[in-house]
Write a protein that holds these residues in place. Structure first.
Motif, PDB file in Angstrom:
ATOM      1  N   ASP A   7       0.998  -1.356  -0.012  1.00 47.93           N
ATOM      2  CA  ASP A   7       0.155  -0.072   0.094  1.00 47.93           C
ATOM      3  C   ASP A   7       0.718   1.244  -0.080  1.00 47.93           C
ATOM      4  O   ASP A   7       0.459   2.178  -0.654  1.00 47.93           O
ATOM      5  N   HIS A   8       1.885   1.287   0.803  1.00 47.09           N
ATOM      6  CA  HIS A   8       3.048   2.502   0.670  1.00 47.09           C
ATOM      7  C   HIS A   8       3.480   2.741  -0.556  1.00 47.09           C
ATOM      8  O   HIS A   8       3.482   3.951  -1.059  1.00 47.09           O
ATOM      9  N   GLN A  10       2.328   1.694  -3.478  1.00 43.47           N
ATOM     10  CA  GLN A  10       1.373   1.974  -4.371  1.00 43.47           C
ATOM     11  C   GLN A  10       0.716   3.481  -4.232  1.00 43.47           C
ATOM     12  O   GLN A  10       0.597   4.143  -5.238  1.00 43.47           O
ATOM     13  N   GLU A  11       0.792   3.745  -3.108  1.00 46.57           N
ATOM     14  CA  GLU A  11       0.322   5.464  -2.896  1.00 46.57           C
ATOM     15  C   GLU A  11       1.463   6.331  -3.187  1.00 46.57           C
ATOM     16  O   GLU A  11       1.199   7.303  -3.801  1.00 46.57           O
ATOM     17  N   ALA A  14       1.300   6.616  -6.934  1.00 47.72           N
ATOM     18  CA  ALA A  14       0.099   7.109  -7.677  1.00 47.72           C
ATOM     19  C   ALA A  14       0.270   8.540  -8.258  1.00 47.72           C
ATOM     20  O   ALA A  14       1.216   9.176  -7.908  1.00 47.72           O
TER      21      ALA A  14
END
Length: 203
Positions: A7-8, A10-11, A14
């Protein structure tokens, strides 16, 4: 890596902009004279592809590894814009297979999210996957980078010393390690005076 790690990243990748820019890492670019058309190259933790695309522009057959699909989408886009072919594989670079004697070149630029045990696993993989006579191009930050805070990890154990790298690649036929401080400008992610260490190694 964990779901929170995923998640880290991917964020982090982004959005439209390239976090570390689209130009290749300056050290990698400075070693272009060592690269040979038709050779195979592995770019580990290649993110949005700036280094993998540069290697492809030099005529190499490049596999770009990264954990983040967001980053890899941008890597594909950058390769298309530059008119080169880039093979992309989503992978956790800590647990990837590193097939034996497969690559002529490994580019390992700023992957210092790895803890010391993880780093040891990656280094072992790099040594395994390089062909005999293969070239390692590695750049990272030294502990002095904690004073500059212009990029890289905040944990001192993730940073490189000469001893760490000499020990890791002691069995290479040649190992050139250089320390220096320089201003780097790599997008939002790395910018300003930095404490760097470069490795040019031959298996």
């Amino acid at each position: 890596m964990t779901q929170s790690d995923f998640d880290h990243w991917q964020e982090r990748f982004a959005g439209e902009e390239y976090r570390f820019g689209t130009a290749p890492n300056a050290f990698l670019k400075s070693q272009a004279h060592l690269l040979r058309k038709g050779h195979t190259a592995l770019a580990i933790a290649d993110g949005e592809g700036r280094n993998g695309v540069f290697l492809a522009e030099q005529g190499l057959d490049v596999l770009s590894l990264d954990f983040s699909p967001n980053a890899q989408e941008k890597a594909r886009k950058l390769a298309q814009e530059r008119g080169v072919t880039l093979r992309v594989e989503q992978a956790d670079v800590i647990n990837w297979s590193y097939p034996p004697n497969t690559f002529d070149v490994v580019a390992a630029i700023f992957f210092q999210f790895a803890t010391p045990p993880e780093r040891e696993t990656i280094f072992t993989g790099i040594k395994r996957t390089l062909k005999p006579g293969g070239l390692l191009l590695l750049e990272g930050y030294t502990p002095k980078q904690l004073e500059y805070k212009t990029g890289g990890p905040s944990k001192i154990e993730n940073l490189y010393t000469r001893e760490i790298l000499e020990q890791a690649f002691a069995d290479f036929s040649s190992l050139d390690i250089r320390f220096y401080e320089a201003v780097i400008n790599e997008g939002l992610g790395h910018g300003g005076m930095s404490a760097l260490i470069d490795v040019v190694g031959v298996k």
